[in-house]
Motif scaffolding. Structure first.
Motif: not given
Lengths: 334, 290
Positions: A11-28
């Protein structure tokens, strides 16, 4: 505490993920994954824990999505109201659904739920004045960035898994399992099986409807063949849960991850591996093979499902001990 | 009146094909107690077999004799290597076999899409669009032939189940698997043969349907749905029931399409299906005991 460690770290990793990953494709992809966590987990409540294998969950998903869409279409309300109401409307649809299906058992239940799911799709197609029929409903997405959607999806996934975990760990959960194992025995021990099956269905329908409402807000377009699709939602929900592990809390989460990852893996030709190899070696055959692999993403998932059912009938989570023993050669004694 | 008669005729002719699809399903369902959700996909494969043979100049009715044995073999393989092993494993959900058929259906559809792409294919024969008239009622030649062949197959199936040793074993397995095993029936083998037979019959339906319909990979799903509607209407494992169910569904669809509108065609079938499940569980079989 140790038991909860892995989900909390995750959960912690998932919550912090957007800070580390900026790629829209990956977020999608991550948003899709989280949506499938919600859908798979809710299917699992009804089927995995209560033993009522539903082939009609697209009905709840679609109703949730249409709640959001129609509020906007007819009342000019923000589709986010759908997130407040979608789940409840899905439960309202679920009650007659249960009234029709629950007197039936086994294969008959599965078939009736399938027919109801398909029936709702046809109704949504025919009632053009109300739903817009095949024209569908289009809305403007509220946010341009994917990050807000990601956090909403994450919240939805966490809330759904958590609430399901609470229910399963409490008395109703034991009733559900007893109905799955032997309905007649459960009834003779004084469990109101119809009531508890309906409770299970309501939980399941609620979260699936919420996922549908989020889908409408995120994707911005729905039509009956998309959100009520037997293949894309009803069947996929089942497969996600099966691959991960039916009747386990985190099984569908694992299944959702495998499904999304697997499909993307194939769709991108092993993340461009074939293309890269083709360019490196100058071989057109490898490039062609890469193209073929990209078309075969559903095929790949279908084969995975067959393999999982054959060799890991309880899914990755359910048969984890078996995997540990046979694949990693870790003995329980050692 | 003419419109009504025409609708009825169209419905009954379509019902003949549906019967053929339904018998295969009802056999499998009766003997193994599972829903085969890959049934329509098997039909789709048979249609593609017909299509490929047709491009080589083989008439669809001749390709019947190729597609049926091929699909019989495929059915045998599926049952023997994919479904029967599942009986032995311990799982939470007894529905694993059903889910396996979903996976199989998916794989078959995607293989077809892979090989033939998603485009609609047509088989044009000189009788595809030909019709003849009895009074004011028009009959599609291809559908009438299909109806005739479907009747022959149904009758043959009926005879086979009633009169031959193998047929009796199949019925015994359907009635009580454990008792059949005790009486010396090799039920494992029977399930394999039954799945093969069911696949072969639905292959026949595919060949007959090919000249009057279009072919595309996703055609399987809707026909799987039709197959189980027919089966529920008729009652599990009942051949006579499959005829009744097939013709009823054909009639209902065609009446619905004429009097309510084309878009209601499918919803009529589903409504009947749910009504039967609710008010006549066990289907037509319960009324006649056949």
């Amino acid at each position: 505490m140790k038991k909860n460690l892995l989900p909390l770290v995750l959960l912690a990793v998932l919550a912090l993920l957007p800070l580390a990953v900026k790629s829209n494709y990956f977020l999608h992809l991550m948003i899709l994954f989280l949506l499938w966590v919600v859908i798979g987990s809710s299917w699992n409540v009804l089927a995995g824990f209560t033993g009522q294998v539903s082939f009609g969950h697209a009905a709840f998903f679609g109703v949730g999505a249409y709640t959001a869409g129609l509020l906007f279409q007819h009342l000019q309300l923000s589709p986010w109201w759908g997130m407040a109401l979608g789940g409840f409307v899905a439960v309202l649809i679920g009650l007659p659904f249960g009234a029709i299906c629950f007197p039936l058992r086994g294969a008959y239940f599965a078939l009736a739920s399938l027919a109801l799911g398909e029936g709702i799709r046809h109704v949504a197609t025919i009632a053009e004045n109300f739903t817009g029929g095949m024209m569908g409903i289009m809305i403007m997405p509220t946010f341009i960035s994917k990050v807000p959607y990601y956090y909403i999806a994450l919240a939805l996934a966490v809330l759904s898994v958590l609430s399901i975990r609470l229910v399963i760990g409490a008395k109703p959960g034991y009733y559900f399992v007893s109905i799955r194992e032997d309905q007649d025995a459960a009834a003779s021990l004084g469990i109101n099986t119809t009531l508890y099956k309906n409770i299970s269905l309501s939980i399941s329908a609620f979260w699936t409807g919420m996922a549908g409402a989020l889908y409408m807000n995120y994707m911005g377009f729905i039509d009956p063949n998309v959100v009520f699709s037997l293949h894309d939602y009803s069947v996929m929900a089942i497969l996600v849960a099966i691959v991960g592990g039916v009747g386990t809390i985190y099984g569908p989460t694992v299944g959702a991850f495998i499904m999304v990852a697997f499909q993307e893996f194939f769709r991108t030709g092993f993340f461009g591996l074939f293309e890269y190899l083709g360019e490196k070696t100058g071989s057109t055959a490898i490039s062609a093979l890469g193209g073929a692999v990209q078309q075969a993403h559903v095929l790949g998932f279908g084969i995975l499902v067959i393999v999982v059912i054959l060799f890991l009938p309880n899914g990755v989570v359910g048969d984890w001990e078996k995997i540990k023993r046979n694949v990693f050669r870790i003995n329980q004694a050692g | 009146m003419d419109v009504f008669l025409q609708t009825v005729v169209a419905g009954v002719l379509k019902g003949g094909l549906y019967t053929l699809i339904g018998i295969g399903m009802t056999l499998i369902m009766g003997v193994m107690g599972i829903i085969n959700l890959a049934h329509g996909q098997l039909m789709m494969l048979a249609m593609y077999v017909t299509f490929v043979l047709n491009t080589m100049g083989v008439d669809p009715y001749v390709s019947l004799f190729v597609a049926m044995p091929l699909l019989f073999l495929l059915g045998v393989v599926i049952q023997k290597f994919l479904l029967n092993p599942l009986i032995k494993v311990e799982t939470i959900l007894p529905e694993n076999q059903v889910l396996m058929t979903v996976g199989i259906g998916m794989v078959l559809t995607e293989i077809a899409r892979f090989v033939f792409s998603s485009d609609y294919k047509y088989i044009t024969t000189d009788y595809s669009n030909r019709t003849f008239y009895l009074g004011k009622i028009s009959f599609s030649v291809a559908l009438t032939i299909a109806f005739g062949i479907a009747l022959v197959f149904t009758a043959a199936m009926f005879w086979f189940l009633l009169k031959t040793d193998l047929g009796r074993s199949i019925r015994a397995t359907a009635q009580d698997k454990d008792a059949a095993t005790l009486m010396g029936v090799n039920t494992g083998r029977i399930t394999v043969i039954t799945f093969g037979l069911g696949s072969g019959l639905v292959a026949a339906a595919g060949c007959l349907l090919a000249p009057v319909y279009y072919i595309f990979p996703d055609i399987g799903g809707p026909f799987t749905a039709k197959a189980f509607i027919i089966t529920i209407l008729g009652g599990l494992g009942s051949t006579v029931g499959a005829i009744f169910g097939g013709v009823t569904l054909g009639l209902a669809e065609s009446l619905g399409a004429t009097y309510l509108g084309m878009e209601y065609e499918d919803i009529v079938g589903l409504t009947i299906f749910i009504l039967v499940l609710l008010f006549l569980p066990g289907g037509f079989k319960r009324l006649t005991k056949v």
